[in-house]
Design an enzyme around this catalytic site. Structure first.
Site, short mmCIF file in Angstrom:
data_model
loop_
_atom_site.label_atom_id
_atom_site.label_comp_id
_atom_site.label_asym_id
_atom_site.label_seq_id
_atom_site.Cartn_x
_atom_site.Cartn_y
_atom_site.Cartn_z
CG HIS A 98 29.57 16.60 -17.36
ND1 HIS A 98 30.81 16.15 -16.91
CD2 HIS A 98 29.72 16.92 -18.66
CE1 HIS A 98 31.66 16.20 -17.92
NE2 HIS A 98 31.03 16.65 -18.99
CD GLU A 163 28.16 23.44 -13.07
OE1 GLU A 163 28.68 22.51 -13.69
OE2 GLU A 163 28.74 24.00 -12.12
#
Ligand code: 3YE
Length: 195
Positions: A98, A163
């Site tokens: 997320h 990420e």
């Protein structure tokens, strides 16, 4: 080595992967997976009458490929409790990435939410998937600065780079057994691997 599946809705990420599944046909992540020699499947949610049927089809593909660990990488569908219970149990694992430092900025447009809130630090979170969206136990987080000149796009780019480090790190922690999900839904660190 742990057999990993990646579920995407768009560009996806890179890892050690036996199958990439997208709910949208024709997305960039499918092309990238094919180029990397990874098998791909499309399970188009629009062709299913219910979430249970859609999730059931994904479940069958995961079984077909003997998957042990599922990564949601920019996958934009909410999964049913039945699916989450099976794949996030004691035998298999289900991770989501997320684009915020949870528990801040859950849901969609997390980067926009961060800019609007005026925070000076943003980032990403890899967590085990619980039935409640973006609420599962946290495995890895990486912070990035928010600059005064940032737009949604520039901040999203910086978070995406984080990420690409955080997801492989979390995969390694889970696949190696250094970290696992306890019965109580909290993270359990194998002694000596706490970091
Ligand atoms: N499902 C559960 N728990 C989780 N899916 C994801 C994380 C996660 C999960 O922690 N049970 C926004 C999805 C949010 C949304 O409303 N999606 C729509 C479809 C929108 C679209 O197709 O573009 C929907 O009806 O599912 C993955 C991340 C979910 C992000």
């Amino acid at each position: 080595r742990t057999r990993v599946a990646v579920l995407i809705s768009g560009t996806g990420v890179s890892a050690e992967i036996v199958v990439v599944i997208s709910n949208r046909p024709g997305v960039q992540g499918l092309k990238r997976a094919s180029l990397a020699g990874i098998q791909t499947r499309v399970v188009d949610h629009k062709l299913y009458g219910s979430r249970a049927e859609f999730d059931g089809t994904i479940d069958r593909v995961l079984e077909e490929f003997g998957v042990e660990l599922v990564c949601l990488a920019g996958f934009m569908r909410i999964l049913t409790g039945t699916f989450v219970k099976k794949w996030n149990g004691m035998m298999w694992w289900l991770l989501n990435i997320h684009p915020s430092l949870l528990p801040s900025f859950k849901g969609v447009n997390a980067q926009k939410q961060a800019l609007q809130a005026g925070v000076r630090v943003a980032g990403c979170t890899v967590h085990f998937v619980a039935e409640e969206v973006d609420a599962g136990a946290i495995v890895v987080q990486e912070a990035v600065p928010v600059l005064g000149s940032d737009t949604e796009e520039s901040l999203s780019d910086r978070i995406r780079e984080a990420e690409h480090r955080a997801f492989p790190a979390a995969l390694e922690l889970v696949a190696s057994g250094a970290v696992r999900l306890g019965e109580d839904g909290h993270i359990m660190w194998k002694s000596s691997s706490q970091s």
